[in-house]
Design a protein around this motif. Structure first.
Motif, mmCIF file in Angstrom:
data_model
loop_
_atom_site.group_PDB
_atom_site.id
_atom_site.type_symbol
_atom_site.label_atom_id
_atom_site.label_comp_id
_atom_site.label_asym_id
_atom_site.label_seq_id
_atom_site.Cartn_x
_atom_site.Cartn_y
_atom_site.Cartn_z
ATOM 1 N N ASP A 196 0.837 -1.213 0.000
ATOM 2 C CA ASP A 196 0.000 0.000 0.000
ATOM 3 C C ASP A 196 0.863 1.252 0.000
ATOM 4 N N LEU A 197 1.942 1.238 0.797
ATOM 5 C CA LEU A 197 2.811 2.414 0.914
ATOM 6 C C LEU A 197 3.477 2.755 -0.411
ATOM 7 N N VAL A 198 3.986 1.731 -1.125
ATOM 8 C CA VAL A 198 4.698 2.039 -2.376
ATOM 9 C C VAL A 198 3.732 2.358 -3.511
ATOM 10 N N GLU A 199 2.456 1.989 -3.347
ATOM 11 C CA GLU A 199 1.468 2.390 -4.349
ATOM 12 C C GLU A 199 1.086 3.853 -4.188
ATOM 13 N N LYS A 200 1.234 4.371 -2.968
ATOM 14 C CA LYS A 200 0.908 5.782 -2.734
ATOM 15 C C LYS A 200 1.959 6.704 -3.352
ATOM 16 N N GLN A 201 3.221 6.302 -3.246
ATOM 17 C CA GLN A 201 4.282 7.095 -3.871
ATOM 18 C C GLN A 201 5.569 6.284 -3.903
ATOM 19 N N LYS A 202 6.551 6.756 -4.677
ATOM 20 C CA LYS A 202 7.860 6.112 -4.729
ATOM 21 C C LYS A 202 8.809 6.860 -3.803
ATOM 22 N N TYR A 203 9.821 6.137 -3.323
ATOM 23 C CA TYR A 203 10.756 6.704 -2.359
ATOM 24 C C TYR A 203 12.181 6.459 -2.848
ATOM 25 N N GLU A 204 13.104 7.236 -2.289
ATOM 26 C CA GLU A 204 14.536 6.996 -2.493
ATOM 27 C C GLU A 204 15.191 6.999 -1.111
ATOM 28 N N LEU A 205 14.979 5.914 -0.381
ATOM 29 C CA LEU A 205 15.424 5.853 1.013
ATOM 30 C C LEU A 205 16.887 5.452 1.090
ATOM 31 N N LYS A 206 17.622 6.160 1.913
ATOM 32 C CA LYS A 206 19.067 5.924 2.043
ATOM 33 C C LYS A 206 19.450 5.336 3.401
ATOM 34 N N ASN A 207 18.611 5.522 4.380
ATOM 35 C CA ASN A 207 18.967 5.147 5.758
ATOM 36 C C ASN A 207 17.931 4.231 6.406
ATOM 37 N N THR A 208 17.139 3.548 5.570
ATOM 38 C CA THR A 208 16.008 2.768 6.080
ATOM 39 C C THR A 208 16.135 1.294 5.730
ATOM 40 N N ILE A 209 15.910 0.446 6.737
ATOM 41 C CA ILE A 209 15.761 -0.998 6.523
ATOM 42 C C ILE A 209 14.271 -1.294 6.426
ATOM 43 N N ILE A 210 13.869 -1.933 5.334
ATOM 44 C CA ILE A 210 12.478 -2.380 5.169
ATOM 45 C C ILE A 210 12.417 -3.846 5.560
ATOM 46 N N MET A 211 11.637 -4.168 6.580
ATOM 47 C CA MET A 211 11.498 -5.563 7.027
ATOM 48 C C MET A 211 10.042 -5.990 6.877
ATOM 49 N N GLY A 235 9.981 0.311 -5.208
ATOM 50 C CA GLY A 235 9.126 1.336 -4.616
ATOM 51 C C GLY A 235 9.805 2.149 -3.531
ATOM 52 N N PHE A 236 10.611 1.485 -2.697
ATOM 53 C CA PHE A 236 11.274 2.188 -1.592
ATOM 54 C C PHE A 236 12.656 2.716 -1.984
ATOM 55 N N GLY A 237 13.175 2.264 -3.141
ATOM 56 C CA GLY A 237 14.495 2.708 -3.554
ATOM 57 C C GLY A 237 15.610 2.103 -2.733
ATOM 58 N N VAL A 238 15.437 0.835 -2.311
ATOM 59 C CA VAL A 238 16.448 0.162 -1.488
ATOM 60 C C VAL A 238 17.011 -1.044 -2.233
ATOM 61 N N GLN A 239 18.163 -1.531 -1.763
ATOM 62 C CA GLN A 239 18.831 -2.660 -2.416
ATOM 63 C C GLN A 239 18.235 -4.007 -2.036
ATOM 64 N N ASN A 240 17.822 -4.128 -0.773
ATOM 65 C CA ASN A 240 17.337 -5.413 -0.255
ATOM 66 C C ASN A 240 16.122 -5.215 0.628
ATOM 67 N N ILE A 241 15.278 -6.226 0.653
ATOM 68 C CA ILE A 241 14.170 -6.277 1.600
ATOM 69 C C ILE A 241 14.504 -7.330 2.653
ATOM 70 N N HIS A 242 14.461 -6.914 3.898
ATOM 71 C CA HIS A 242 14.722 -7.838 5.003
ATOM 72 C C HIS A 242 13.416 -8.545 5.387
ATOM 73 N N SER A 243 13.558 -9.709 6.010
ATOM 74 C CA SER A 243 12.382 -10.471 6.424
ATOM 75 C C SER A 243 12.621 -11.078 7.796
ATOM 76 N N GLU A 244 11.516 -11.327 8.485
ATOM 77 C CA GLU A 244 11.554 -11.984 9.790
ATOM 78 C C GLU A 244 10.781 -13.288 9.669
ATOM 79 N N TYR A 245 11.380 -14.385 10.133
ATOM 80 C CA TYR A 245 10.697 -15.678 10.136
ATOM 81 C C TYR A 245 10.422 -16.058 11.583
#
Length: 337
Positions: A196-211, A235-245
């Motif tokens: 939902d967040l990336v459909e609202k707009q695109k980002y160029e995040l430099k200091n954010t971990i997306i999990m 959408g977030f402009g990041v290299q990797n998406i982190h995940s929690e299992y």
């Protein structure tokens, strides 16, 4: 804080033993002690082992330990002591489904587990602003994920940390403002809400971990991981998406720092069982059912056969490939009592 968890002299396992494991040999030694303790003190698990005709003294390796099917947490009280229940964590489950319940007699074990694991994988929590977008979890009670994230928000000691429900615009402005200011951010979100967040707009995040914590919760069609992560990275402009299992039935989590490859903390390991024969294991790189050893679960059951499919790689890395459908659980049919 540390306490003696098991008082019987032949076991003598403390939380310090669990959270200071530094080798596979040490892990196996403590896991076998935990197995013997749980066989003696967990009635549900003992009945399950007896049903499989597994004798306590015959178990000498991790592979010989019986793994309790995760479904038992829906219909049984899976506990290994008679102490007062401090927290009851429940699964979200869809309407009409029986929720799993994890009866926790020592919630400090959970706190030590996720705090130590976060520190191991991400460093000092005080270096982050923690922004949580977990609407489907926040709108119900009994979520172990909400318990963990609430504590991490408090431990971050950052005035900007907090939960967001449906106030996406507030979250977006906060996210962009903090990232632009050079603040390290952990944005932890349920999958559909991140989309939902990336459909609202695109980002160029430099200091954010997306999990992402997984799950569409019926809000969107399921996507394969590669497609999902490509959309979120773009959408977030990041290299990797982190995940929690993690799951309701566990007090520990594994983390992926990208590419869907997870790593366990030192007190947690997985084995991959054969989908045709639940009592045998497949070698690294082969697909099978995920069995989890979570030593933080000493007061419930540390040996759980999940309904997830995965592959294991060297050095305790693994990948989650999806879930069994009911027709796939042939190897588990003998497991219900």
């Amino acid at each position: 804080m540390h306490s003696e968890l098991v008082s019987e002299s032949q076991y003598m396992i403390s939380d310090q033993d669990i959270f200071t494991i530094s080798s596979h040999k040490q892990f196996e030694k403590i896991a076998l002690k935990v197995f013997r303790f749980q066989y003696e003190n967990n009635l549900v698990y003992k009945e399950f082992c007896d049903f499989l005709k597994v004798e306590k003294q015959s178990v000498k390796t991790l592979q010989q330990i019986p793994f309790l099917p995760i479904q038992f947490f829906k219909n049984h009280n899976v506990v290994s002591n008679t102490n007062e229940i401090q927290e009851t964590f429940t699964s979200s489950g869809t309407t009409g489904m029986i929720a799993s319940k994890h009866l926790v007699t020592d919630v400090s074990l959970y706190e030590q587990s996720y705090r130590n694991a976060f520190s191991e994988f991400y460093g000092n929590i005080e270096d982050y602003a923690v922004l949580a977008l977990l609407p489907s979890y926040l709108e119900r009670s009994g979520s172990s994920l909400i318990y963990m994230v609430k504590d991490l928000i408090e431990l971050s000691n950052n005035e900007h940390s907090g939960f967001y429900l449906h106030n996406y615009d507030d979250l977006i402005s906060k996210l962009v403002e903090l990232d632009n200011a050079g603040q390290n951010i952990l944005l932890i979100g349920v999958t559909y809400a991140l989309l939902d967040l990336v459909e609202k707009q695109k980002y160029e995040l430099k200091n954010t971990i997306i999990m992402e914590t997984g799950g569409m919760k019926g809000k969107r069609k399921e996507l394969i991981r590669e497609e999902l992560h490509e959309i979120l990275c773009d959408g977030f402009g990041v290299q990797n998406i982190h995940s929690e299992y993690g799951m309701t039935e566990l007090l520990s989590q594994a983390y992926s720092l990208g590419n869907g490859i997870f790593e366990c903390p030192a007190w947690m390991q997985i084995l991959i069982r054969d989908t045709e024969d639940a009592m045998t294991y497949v070698c690294n790189g082969k697909t099978g059912g995920i069995n989890v050893i979570d030593l933080a679960n000493i007061n419930s059951c540390s040996f759980i056969a999940t309904q997830d499919l995965g592959k294991k790689y060297p050095n305790n890395f693994f990948e989650v490939l999806g879930r069994f459908d009911n027709s796939d659980i042939r190897g588990c049919n003998l497991m219900f009592i």
